[in-house]
Scaffold this motif. Structure first.
Motif, PDB file in Angstrom:
ATOM      1  N   GLN A 108       2.346   2.224  -3.415  1.00 53.81           N
ATOM      2  CA  GLN A 108       1.307   2.690  -4.480  1.00 53.81           C
ATOM      3  C   GLN A 108       0.743   3.774  -4.234  1.00 53.81           C
ATOM      4  OE1 GLN A 108      -1.108  -0.835  -6.073  1.00 53.81           O
ATOM      5  NE2 GLN A 108      -0.352  -1.774  -4.176  1.00 53.81           N
ATOM      6  N   ARG A 138       0.962  -1.120  -0.138  1.00 57.55           N
ATOM      7  CA  ARG A 138       0.109   0.197  -0.120  1.00 57.55           C
ATOM      8  C   ARG A 138       0.858   1.254   0.013  1.00 57.55           C
ATOM      9  NH1 ARG A 138      -2.817  -2.938   3.835  1.00 57.55           N
ATOM     10  NH2 ARG A 138      -1.908  -1.414   5.689  1.00 57.55           N
ATOM     11  N   THR A 172       0.662  -4.286  -8.571  1.00 59.07           N
ATOM     12  CA  THR A 172      -0.751  -4.341  -9.280  1.00 59.07           C
ATOM     13  C   THR A 172      -0.774  -5.544 -10.160  1.00 59.07           C
ATOM     14  OG1 THR A 172      -0.391  -2.610 -10.748  1.00 59.07           O
ATOM     15  CG2 THR A 172      -1.198  -1.889  -8.780  1.00 59.07           C
ATOM     16  N   ASP A 173       0.225  -6.251 -10.571  1.00 57.84           N
ATOM     17  CA  ASP A 173      -0.009  -7.330 -11.465  1.00 57.84           C
ATOM     18  C   ASP A 173      -0.906  -8.420 -10.755  1.00 57.84           C
ATOM     19  OD1 ASP A 173       0.506  -9.509 -13.242  1.00 57.84           O
ATOM     20  OD2 ASP A 173       2.697  -9.262 -13.279  1.00 57.84           O
ATOM     21  N   PRO A 174      -1.810  -8.792 -11.422  1.00 59.45           N
ATOM     22  CA  PRO A 174      -2.810  -9.757 -10.512  1.00 59.45           C
ATOM     23  C   PRO A 174      -2.115 -11.125 -10.591  1.00 59.45           C
ATOM     24  CG  PRO A 174      -3.635  -9.388 -12.988  1.00 59.45           C
ATOM     25  CD  PRO A 174      -2.546  -8.203 -12.658  1.00 59.45           C
ATOM     26  N   ARG A 214      -2.468   6.757 -16.239  1.00 61.70           N
ATOM     27  CA  ARG A 214      -2.156   5.222 -16.313  1.00 61.70           C
ATOM     28  C   ARG A 214      -1.374   5.030 -17.455  1.00 61.70           C
ATOM     29  NH1 ARG A 214      -6.579   3.294 -15.160  1.00 61.70           N
ATOM     30  NH2 ARG A 214      -6.819   3.547 -12.992  1.00 61.70           N
ATOM     31  N   LYS A 250      -0.879 -12.156  -6.936  1.00 59.72           N
ATOM     32  CA  LYS A 250      -1.919 -12.319  -5.857  1.00 59.72           C
ATOM     33  C   LYS A 250      -2.039 -13.707  -5.349  1.00 59.72           C
ATOM     34  CE  LYS A 250      -4.424  -8.514  -6.941  1.00 59.72           C
ATOM     35  NZ  LYS A 250      -3.960  -7.516  -5.977  1.00 59.72           N
ATOM     36  N   ARG A 296       4.667   0.109  -8.794  1.00 55.68           N
ATOM     37  CA  ARG A 296       3.139   0.067  -8.923  1.00 55.68           C
ATOM     38  C   ARG A 296       2.792  -0.992 -10.120  1.00 55.68           C
ATOM     39  NH1 ARG A 296      -0.912   2.179 -11.781  1.00 55.68           N
ATOM     40  NH2 ARG A 296      -2.963   2.602 -10.811  1.00 55.68           N
ATOM     41  N   SER A 297       3.637  -1.052 -11.061  1.00 60.21           N
ATOM     42  CA  SER A 297       3.615  -2.203 -12.024  1.00 60.21           C
ATOM     43  C   SER A 297       3.538  -3.630 -11.469  1.00 60.21           C
ATOM     44  CB  SER A 297       4.479  -1.891 -13.280  1.00 60.21           C
ATOM     45  OG  SER A 297       4.087  -2.981 -14.131  1.00 60.21           O
TER      46      SER A 297
END
Length: 490
Positions: free
Chosen positions: A242, A239, A279-281, A411, A284, A275-276
């Motif tokens: 980002q 967090r 935030t890469d799914p 973005r 997860k 951030r790239s």
């Protein structure tokens, strides 16, 4: 009252309710001062005060976030105990939310409780229609004032956001300076905390997992942003890195609304890379710890799209489909092939050009110009609102639309040309550099560059048939490896 002796009046039982919304600013009488004046009026009227209810630092508007615990007890007391008079310093102390105020009036009317308002110097009998109407109108006025106050606050917040001024909680890595009167001067960098942010960003950009960074920070005794006893967590690191505030961008309602009036801690490229990555799914479902196998995460089953994991298959370890066991391939064979392909690509003189097509640079520039134009347009609307040429509701609708469009353009304009972890590998000595990376960093490189898909065996051979990887592709490439001629079509 019927038991009172002839010639004597029964005691009038009164209760007091005092409340203040914000005790720090002291814009209203403190609860202590309110109670004192209420007690004085009760003494002047020879009323007996049976109970005092006090809610300090509690708003009574419909936007309140904190419960008024004492007010709830007051309502219970009125509903169950004998009370003749409820004493308020002013009407708005009882409530600024119309429905709640009407409920209090109705309760007092049913229980035949009069309401004495100190600032009015008057006691209201709610069975008298005129008295009831007067207090009901006070409730409307209080609710209206609450709405106006909120609109003024929101206008101030929007104004601060548009001008880049800070608002709300202090962002970790900064400190605020004030003059002798306590007026805000500036938000400046907190050197010690800022270095923690920079270190975390460097390590994430180099491919290190957030969880290992959090564990290291805790082992070193680095305090968390809020001083929590549980210490740093991987989500806290994610967090933090980002947050656009670290590149001096002002955020309002979750959207970037312009440049901030404080210095940046991170450079734009490092922030964009973090951030790239974060935030890469694909990240997860990956565990950050104990990375042992290069492709357990990046590799996908080409039959059912599930991830592949490693398990022992009789005499050797193999990557297998985690859901249906559709495919299986020996770990060492697949890893050797993938690494060889990567090394061949990254050792080429034009490797950076392959990874960063010129058309992408052009599209980013266009997106940046688009974001700038829309932000200038939004500033014009803010100026129009300041001149009362547009209503607050109209500005809010325009702001919602333009901020969404600006966020989308920014973005697309983010400069994630080639992540530093990949860029530093490029060159004729790529194999030596590769060997110096940790297994976690190597897997990050694979994830950044490849969409690796493993298909079924078609020829029955125990060794890897490259055609099984034919539907794999380089990230951002519209053509598969088979279409590129890197391997035969499956």
């Amino acid at each position: 009252m019927g038991d009172a002796k002839p010639g004597l009046r029964a005691a009038v039982i009164a209760i007091i309710y005092a409340r203040v919304s914000d005790d720090d600013k002291r814009q209203r009488r403190s609860v202590g001062e309110q109670e004192q004046e209420c007690q004085q009026d009760a003494a002047d009227q020879a009323w007996t005060v049976a109970r005092v209810f006090v809610d300090n630092d509690r708003s009574a508007s419909r936007y309140a976030r904190k419960q008024r615990e004492e007010y709830a007890k007051l309502l219970d007391y009125l509903a169950t105990e004998h009370v003749d008079v409820l004493i308020l310093w002013e009407s708005s102390r009882g409530g600024r939310e119309l429905e709640g105020w009407a409920g209090l009036l109705n309760l007092c009317r049913r229980r035949r409780v009069r309401i004495h308002v100190v600032t009015h110097r008057r006691t209201y009998d709610l069975e008298n229609p005129r008295d009831w109407r007067t207090l009901a109108e006070d409730g409307v006025d209080s609710a209206y004032e609450s709405e106006k106050t909120r609109e003024r606050i929101l206008r101030s917040v929007r104004g601060k956001a548009a001008s880049g001024q800070p608002h709300g909680k202090l962002l970790y890595g900064y400190r605020r300076t004030y003059d002798d009167r306590g007026n805000f001067i500036a938000q400046v960098i907190h050197d010690e905390h800022a270095e923690v942010v920079r270190e975390a960003a460097r390590r994430v950009a180099s491919g290190e997992p957030c969880r290992s960074i959090a564990l290291d920070f805790n082992a070193r005794g680095i305090p968390t942003p809020r001083g929590g006893a549980k210490g740093w967590t991987l989500s806290q690191i994610g967090r933090m890195l980002q947050n656009p505030g670290y590149i001096a961008k002002r955020v309002h309602l979750g959207k970037i609304v312009g440049d901030a009036k404080w210095p940046a801690i991170l450079d734009a490229e490092t922030y964009a890379v973090c951030r790239s990555i974060l935030t890469d799914p694909r990240r997860k479902t990956q565990r950050d710890t104990a990375v042992r196998h290069l492709l357990s995460g990046p590799a996908l089953c080409d039959v059912c799209d599930s991830r592949m994991r490693v398990q022992k298959n009789r005499t050797h370890y193999a990557y297998v489909c985690a859901e249906r066991f559709c495919v299986s391939v020996k770990t060492t064979v697949l890893e050797q092939f993938v690494v060889a392909v990567l090394m061949a690509r990254l050792s080429r003189p034009d490797a950076l050009d392959l990874l960063n097509p010129e058309r992408e640079v052009g599209s980013r520039q266009q997106a940046g110009e688009e974001a700038k134009r829309k932000r200038e347009r939004l500033d014009e609307w803010y100026a129009a609102a300041a001149r009362d040429e547009i209503t607050p509701a109209g500005l809010a609708a325009i702001e919602r639309t333009l901020l969404a469009e600006i966020e989308d353009a920014e973005r697309r304009a983010e400069r994630v040309d080639v992540p530093p972890l990949v860029r530093d590998l490029v060159g004729p000595d790529v194999e030596q550099k590769w060997e110096r990376l940790t297994i976690g960093q190597q897997r990050e490189v694979v994830s950044l560059l490849l969409e690796l898909r493993v298909g079924k065996t078609y020829r029955g051979a125990r060794s890897l048939d490259p055609a099984r990887l034919g539907n794999s592709r380089w990230r951002g490439d519209l053509q598969t490896w088979a279409e590129r001629g890197l391997v035969e079509a499956p």
